[in-house]
Design a protein around this motif. Sequence first.
Motif, mmCIF file in Angstrom:
data_model
loop_
_atom_site.group_PDB
_atom_site.id
_atom_site.type_symbol
_atom_site.label_atom_id
_atom_site.label_comp_id
_atom_site.label_asym_id
_atom_site.label_seq_id
_atom_site.Cartn_x
_atom_site.Cartn_y
_atom_site.Cartn_z
ATOM 1 N N ASP A 16 4.713 137.885 113.640
ATOM 2 C CA ASP A 16 5.079 137.658 115.045
ATOM 3 C C ASP A 16 5.758 136.300 115.221
ATOM 4 N N ARG A 17 5.215 135.294 114.570
ATOM 5 C CA ARG A 17 5.775 133.939 114.701
ATOM 6 C C ARG A 17 7.154 133.864 114.048
ATOM 7 N N ARG A 18 7.286 134.525 112.899
ATOM 8 C CA ARG A 18 8.587 134.554 112.231
ATOM 9 C C ARG A 18 9.625 135.264 113.099
ATOM 10 N N GLN A 19 9.228 136.347 113.706
ATOM 11 C CA GLN A 19 10.148 137.075 114.591
ATOM 12 C C GLN A 19 10.562 136.204 115.774
ATOM 13 N N ALA A 20 9.605 135.483 116.347
ATOM 14 C CA ALA A 20 9.895 134.601 117.485
ATOM 15 C C ALA A 20 10.875 133.500 117.089
ATOM 16 N N ASN A 21 10.721 132.983 115.850
ATOM 17 C CA ASN A 21 11.597 131.916 115.358
ATOM 18 C C ASN A 21 12.918 132.443 114.812
ATOM 19 N N HIS A 23 13.476 133.618 111.868
ATOM 20 C CA HIS A 23 13.684 133.327 110.446
ATOM 21 C C HIS A 23 12.355 133.396 109.708
ATOM 22 N N ASN A 24 12.460 133.542 108.404
ATOM 23 C CA ASN A 24 11.281 133.569 107.548
ATOM 24 C C ASN A 24 10.662 132.175 107.472
ATOM 25 N N SER A 25 9.419 132.094 107.004
ATOM 26 C CA SER A 25 8.766 130.792 106.808
ATOM 27 C C SER A 25 8.280 130.696 105.369
ATOM 28 N N PHE A 26 8.389 129.487 104.802
ATOM 29 C CA PHE A 26 7.973 129.274 103.418
ATOM 30 C C PHE A 26 7.899 127.776 103.133
ATOM 31 N N LEU A 27 7.432 127.446 101.946
ATOM 32 C CA LEU A 27 7.280 126.042 101.527
ATOM 33 C C LEU A 27 8.307 125.698 100.463
ATOM 34 N N MET A 28 9.053 124.619 100.707
ATOM 35 C CA MET A 28 9.957 124.066 99.698
ATOM 36 C C MET A 28 9.280 122.825 99.126
ATOM 37 N N TRP A 29 8.954 122.871 97.850
ATOM 38 C CA TRP A 29 8.208 121.774 97.227
ATOM 39 C C TRP A 29 9.122 120.965 96.312
ATOM 40 N N PHE A 30 9.391 119.711 96.699
ATOM 41 C CA PHE A 30 10.235 118.814 95.916
ATOM 42 C C PHE A 30 9.349 117.973 95.000
ATOM 43 N N THR A 31 9.529 118.103 93.696
ATOM 44 C CA THR A 31 8.742 117.325 92.733
ATOM 45 C C THR A 31 9.679 116.503 91.856
ATOM 46 N N GLY A 32 9.199 115.349 91.430
ATOM 47 C CA GLY A 32 9.998 114.462 90.580
ATOM 48 C C GLY A 32 9.379 113.075 90.600
ATOM 49 N N LEU A 33 9.869 112.221 89.740
ATOM 50 C CA LEU A 33 9.342 110.857 89.658
ATOM 51 C C LEU A 33 9.572 110.080 90.953
ATOM 52 N N SER A 34 8.794 109.032 91.141
ATOM 53 C CA SER A 34 9.000 108.136 92.283
ATOM 54 C C SER A 34 10.407 107.543 92.174
ATOM 55 N N GLY A 35 11.166 107.612 93.252
ATOM 56 C CA GLY A 35 12.529 107.085 93.230
ATOM 57 C C GLY A 35 13.569 108.082 92.748
ATOM 58 N N GLY A 97 4.882 129.762 111.075
ATOM 59 C CA GLY A 97 6.268 130.219 111.138
ATOM 60 C C GLY A 97 7.307 129.169 110.799
ATOM 61 N N LEU A 98 6.867 128.036 110.221
ATOM 62 C CA LEU A 98 7.787 126.946 109.904
ATOM 63 C C LEU A 98 8.284 126.995 108.466
ATOM 64 N N LYS A 194 16.452 133.758 101.553
ATOM 65 C CA LYS A 194 15.004 133.727 101.804
ATOM 66 C C LYS A 194 14.675 133.527 103.287
ATOM 67 N N LEU A 195 15.596 132.943 104.021
ATOM 68 C CA LEU A 195 15.396 132.686 105.446
ATOM 69 C C LEU A 195 15.463 133.970 106.279
ATOM 70 N N LYS A 196 16.159 134.964 105.748
ATOM 71 C CA LYS A 196 16.383 136.191 106.525
ATOM 72 C C LYS A 196 15.122 137.049 106.583
ATOM 73 N N LEU A 197 14.846 137.556 107.777
ATOM 74 C CA LEU A 197 13.717 138.460 107.959
ATOM 75 C C LEU A 197 14.038 139.798 107.312
ATOM 76 N N LYS A 198 13.011 140.507 106.865
ATOM 77 C CA LYS A 198 13.206 141.753 106.122
ATOM 78 C C LYS A 198 13.960 142.817 106.899
ATOM 79 N N ASN A 199 13.783 142.838 108.215
ATOM 80 C CA ASN A 199 14.427 143.894 108.998
ATOM 81 C C ASN A 199 15.843 143.543 109.435
ATOM 82 N N GLU A 200 16.352 142.404 108.946
ATOM 83 C CA GLU A 200 17.714 142.005 109.326
ATOM 84 C C GLU A 200 18.734 142.678 108.405
#
Length: 200
Positions: A16-21, A23-35, A97-98, A194-200
Motif C-alpha cells: 500500500d505504501r509503495r503504491q501511494a509513493n 515506486h518500489n522501496s529497498f535498501l542501497m548499502w554503500f560499503t568501502g573504506l573511510s574516505g 515505502g522509502l 528496481k524502482l518500478k512497481l510490479k504492476n507497471e
Amino acid sequence: MKENIIPHSYQISIQDRRQANKHNSFLMWFTGLSGSGKSTIANVVEQELHKKGIKTYILDGDNIRKGINNDLSFSPEDRTENIRRIAETANLMVDAGLVVLAAFVSPYKKDRENIKSIVKDVNFVEIYVNTSLEECEKRDVKGLYKKARAGEIKNMTGISAPYEAPEDPDVEINTEQVSVEQAVKQIIEYITPKLKLKNE
C-alpha cells in the motif's frame, strides 16, 4: 520475555505504501573504506532520486553514531551491533515505502550478509565503493588515517582492523577511475528497473 511480544496486525501494508509513493522501496548499502567516497556518492544519488520524485532517506555513519548508536565503540563486537541496528532501522524505513541509502564502512562480510537477511535479498542492493587504502589515506578527509598511524585511534579499518571487500557486489565503483557523476549514472541505471512497481 519474547513470548510476551505479540505483533499487532495493521491494515496498511508495504505494498500500500509503495503504491501511494508510486515506486518500489529497498535498501542501497554503500560499503568501502573511510574516505572512499561512499557518503559523497550516496548524497548525489539521493539528489537525483529526489528530482524524480522518489521518497528517500540517507543513513550515514556520523548521524547514526551520534544518536541511536552513541553507546557503541569500534570493537569488532560493537561494529557488528552497530550494523545490526542500522539494518533493523533501514528495514522499518523500507517497510514505510522509502528508498534507503546507507553509507557505512561495514568491514565484515558476515555483517553485510546479516543486513541482507534482515531486509531480504530482494530489498538489498550492495554498492562497493572500491577505493584503495593509499588513495583514502591521501584524501584523509576527516584526518582519521593520520591519527590511526600515530596510534591515536584503535581498530581503524584498513590500518589496525581488517576490511573484507565484497566478492560479488551488485554495483562496484572504482573512484580512482570514474568521476562522481559517472558513478551516480552507473548506480541510477542499475536501480531504475528496481524502482518500478510490479504492476507497471
